[in-house]
Design an enzyme around this catalytic site. Structure first.
Site: not given
Length: 303
Positions: A175, A226, A296
């Site tokens: 990520r 998420s 995130e």
């Protein structure tokens, strides 16, 4: 911000579609967020360069966005210019090479690639963002990510100059990408090297994963996918479950009963409800397990 200066510039320069006081809940998957003083969907590269030169020269607050799938705007006014790249939505195919602009939908492109018998984007079939955000976050699912098929990207840098970055220079991680360290860089397009396979076989993988997502994830609610990155050793949702937070609510925000690494807007959540719930989850998990859950989701206009 000098609003008269901005209006004068926009009057003299056709940079694309301009909307004043545009609610950001219309442009994020969480469906929350206060108004942006100016919202501009730039029409092409020349318009983007002119607009960026203007805002940087005059120190006008601005932000470039795509489909808003990982953004949590606050409920208050964004006193500046939001620049949308949704108009950068073209892609080209040459053999097993796909070149896609930043505003191309990841879901749509995954299905188009399948029709052409090009494999490598199957993991993107359920990611509701655009390619620009996908590269920024090195989006992934099912143990695959964008870096796996990435070849090179065109970046507009802080000097308003185009440059090409290869895979090594993009510094991909879990990520992560180099774009997160250079906030003024803007991804324009990216090139990917795909694998040629039977279209029916690729479509079958996409369909099976879609069915799995529909049964295990709350895609019928406004959400950002998420919320937390997975820490070492165990998935974020497992820690959240073990903290007893599945289904927990603050206002109109809820830890999804279907998947506890999703926080959903039940239809009447404020941005503050969502952020308060994110902070509560982080605090509870750290208190009980000593594990820090990292977001995130990117916070915008909270300071």
């Amino acid at each position: 911000m000098d609003e008269m200066l901005v209006k004068e510039f926009l009057r003299d320069n056709d940079v694309g579609k301009v909307v004043e006081n545009e609610p950001m809940y219309k442009h994020t998957t969480y469906k929350v967020g206060g108004p942006a003083r100016f919202f501009i969907e730039v029409k092409d590269m020349g318009a983007l360069k002119r607009l960026l030169e203007f805002v940087r020269k005059n120190h006008i607050r601005h932000m470039v966005i795509g489909r808003g799938s990982d953004l949590l705007f606050s409920d208050r006014e964004y006193e500046g210019i939001i620049i949308s790249l949704n108009g950068f939505n073209q892609y080209q195919v040459n053999g097993n090479i796909i070149k896609a602009q930043a505003g191309v939908s990841m879901i749509a492109l995954s299905y188009q690639a399948a029709k052409l018998g090009l494999s490598g984007f199957e993991f993107m079939g359920g990611i509701p963002g655009a390619m620009g955000g996908g590269l920024y976050m090195n989006a992934g699912a099912y143990k695959y990510c964008i870096a796996d098929v990435f070849k090179e990207a065109t970046i507009l840098n802080e000097d308003n100059e185009l440059m090409i970055l290869n895979k090594e220079e993009m510094a991909f991680g879990y990520r992560q990408s180099i774009l997160q360290k250079h906030k003024e860089w803007i991804l324009i397009d990216a090139t990917f090297e795909m694998t040629i396979k039977d279209p029916a076989a690729i479509k079958s993988v996409l369909d099976k994963r879609k069915e799995r997502r529909m049964t295990s994830q709350p895609w019928n609610f406004a959400c950002a996918g998420s919320v937390f990155r997975n820490p070492e050793g165990k998935s974020a949702w497992q820690y959240i479950d073990e903290a007893g937070l599945r289904g927990f609510e603050i206002g109109g925000a809820q830890v999804s009963p279907k998947h506890s690494n999703f926080i959903v807007n039940n239809g009447y959540a404020s941005a503050k409800d969502i952020l308060d719930l994110i902070h509560l989850v982080q605090a509870k998990v750290e208190d009980q397990f000593g594990v820090k859950l990292h977001k995130e989701v990117i916070l915008v206009n909270w300071e």
